[in-house]
Design an enzyme around this catalytic site. Structure first.
Site, PDB file in Angstrom:
ATOM      1  CB  CYS A  11       0.391  19.294 -24.604  1.00  0.00           C
ATOM      2  SG  CYS A  11       1.556  18.027 -24.026  1.00  0.00           S
ATOM      3  CG  ASP A  68       7.045  13.269 -11.830  1.00  0.00           C
ATOM      4  OD1 ASP A  68       6.581  12.600 -12.764  1.00  0.00           O
ATOM      5  OD2 ASP A  68       6.324  13.868 -10.988  1.00  0.00           O
ATOM      6  CG  ASN A  93       1.419   5.176 -16.160  1.00  0.00           C
ATOM      7  OD1 ASN A  93       1.466   3.985 -15.869  1.00  0.00           O
ATOM      8  ND2 ASN A  93       1.758   6.127 -15.302  1.00  0.00           N
ATOM      9  CB  THR A 153      -2.216  12.543 -15.099  1.00  0.00           C
ATOM     10  OG1 THR A 153      -0.796  12.559 -14.941  1.00  0.00           O
ATOM     11  CG2 THR A 153      -2.840  11.645 -14.048  1.00  0.00           C
ATOM     12  CG  HIS A 157       3.864  14.935 -24.884  1.00  0.00           C
ATOM     13  ND1 HIS A 157       4.013  16.117 -25.591  1.00  0.00           N
ATOM     14  CD2 HIS A 157       4.983  14.206 -25.142  1.00  0.00           C
ATOM     15  CE1 HIS A 157       5.161  16.099 -26.257  1.00  0.00           C
ATOM     16  NE2 HIS A 157       5.773  14.946 -25.984  1.00  0.00           N
ATOM     17  CG  HIS A 190       5.153  10.798 -19.744  1.00  0.00           C
ATOM     18  ND1 HIS A 190       3.904  11.104 -20.222  1.00  0.00           N
ATOM     19  CD2 HIS A 190       4.971  10.294 -18.499  1.00  0.00           C
ATOM     20  CE1 HIS A 190       2.994  10.810 -19.304  1.00  0.00           C
ATOM     21  NE2 HIS A 190       3.619  10.308 -18.254  1.00  0.00           N
ATOM     22  CG  HIS A 239       6.879   7.714 -15.173  1.00  0.00           C
ATOM     23  ND1 HIS A 239       6.557   8.726 -14.294  1.00  0.00           N
ATOM     24  CD2 HIS A 239       5.793   7.563 -15.968  1.00  0.00           C
ATOM     25  CE1 HIS A 239       5.319   9.154 -14.542  1.00  0.00           C
ATOM     26  NE2 HIS A 239       4.840   8.461 -15.560  1.00  0.00           N
TER      27      HIS A 239
HETATM   28  P1  AMP Z   1       1.470   9.924 -15.947  1.00  0.00           P
HETATM   29  O1  AMP Z   1       0.586   9.670 -14.752  1.00  0.00           O
HETATM   30  O2  AMP Z   1       2.191   8.710 -16.443  1.00  0.00           O
HETATM   31  O3  AMP Z   1       0.711  10.652 -17.038  1.00  0.00           O
HETATM   32  O4  AMP Z   1       2.612  10.875 -15.428  1.00  0.00           O
HETATM   33  C1  AMP Z   1       2.605  12.260 -15.530  1.00  0.00           C
HETATM   34  C2  AMP Z   1       3.666  12.767 -14.597  1.00  0.00           C
HETATM   35  O5  AMP Z   1       3.947  14.115 -14.927  1.00  0.00           O
HETATM   36  C3  AMP Z   1       3.273  12.732 -13.130  1.00  0.00           C
HETATM   37  O6  AMP Z   1       4.197  11.897 -12.424  1.00  0.00           O
HETATM   38  C4  AMP Z   1       3.371  14.191 -12.695  1.00  0.00           C
HETATM   39  O7  AMP Z   1       3.868  14.345 -11.399  1.00  0.00           O
HETATM   40  C5  AMP Z   1       4.303  14.774 -13.740  1.00  0.00           C
HETATM   41  N1  AMP Z   1       4.167  16.188 -13.985  1.00  0.00           N
HETATM   42  C6  AMP Z   1       3.024  16.886 -14.235  1.00  0.00           C
HETATM   43  N2  AMP Z   1       3.303  18.187 -14.415  1.00  0.00           N
HETATM   44  C7  AMP Z   1       4.652  18.315 -14.296  1.00  0.00           C
HETATM   45  C8  AMP Z   1       5.553  19.433 -14.395  1.00  0.00           C
HETATM   46  N3  AMP Z   1       5.145  20.673 -14.638  1.00  0.00           N
HETATM   47  N4  AMP Z   1       6.880  19.186 -14.203  1.00  0.00           N
HETATM   48  C9  AMP Z   1       7.325  17.945 -13.937  1.00  0.00           C
HETATM   49  N5  AMP Z   1       6.526  16.858 -13.856  1.00  0.00           N
HETATM   50  C10 AMP Z   1       5.206  17.051 -14.024  1.00  0.00           C
END
Ligand code: AMP
Length: 113
Positions: free
Chosen positions: A4, A30, A86, A94, A97, A99, A101
């Site tokens: 993860c 992000d 989401n 994506t 875990h 989160h 935004h």
């Molecule tokens: P979600 O689509 O709601 O799952 O959002 C996942 C978010 O995590 C996306 O906006 C990605 O740009 C962000 N993300 C993925 N990997 C990283 C990382 N290493 N550091 C910061 N943000 C990330």
């Protein structure tokens, strides 16, 4: 949780641009910002969606929500911001875990809420 990316960021195994941290949560910018200010608030316990959340994890989410106004203020979001959480495939989640935004630093318009 193995594999993860957010657990690895919380563990310090992957770098992040931190804006806030305490024993319950980590907030970081992000990597692919969708607004002038785009920060993720991540509880320090692995679960993918609200449907999988335990009672103890719901307490962490409550603490995240309580802390978000102070995090937003520290980011200069005095004129408001949007929160997005989401949930699953159709929402485009994506990282599995949970989160939150925080999006702001500009007028977000009225599209998609
Ligand atoms: P979600 O689509 O709601 O799952 O959002 C996942 C978010 O995590 C996306 O906006 C990605 O740009 C962000 N993300 C993925 N990997 C990283 C990382 N290493 N550091 C910061 N943000 C990330």
């Amino acid at each position: 949780m193995e594999n993860c990316i957010f657990c690895k960021i919380i563990a310090g195994e992957i770098p992040s641009n931190k804006v806030y941290e305490d024993e319950d949560m980590l907030a970081f910018r992000d990597i692919n910002p969708q607004a002038k200010v785009h920060v993720l608030v991540v509880p320090k316990s692995h679960f993918a969606t609200l449907a999988e959340m335990s009672e103890a994890q719901s307490e962490l989410v409550r603490k995240c929500l309580v802390k978000i106004p102070a995090i937003a203020a520290s980011l200069g979001l005095a004129d408001g911001y949007r929160l997005i959480v989401n949930q699953g495939k159709d929402a485009g989640q994506t990282v599995h875990h949970l989160h939150i935004h925080i999006l702001g630093g500009q007028n977000m318009g009225e599209k998609m809420l």
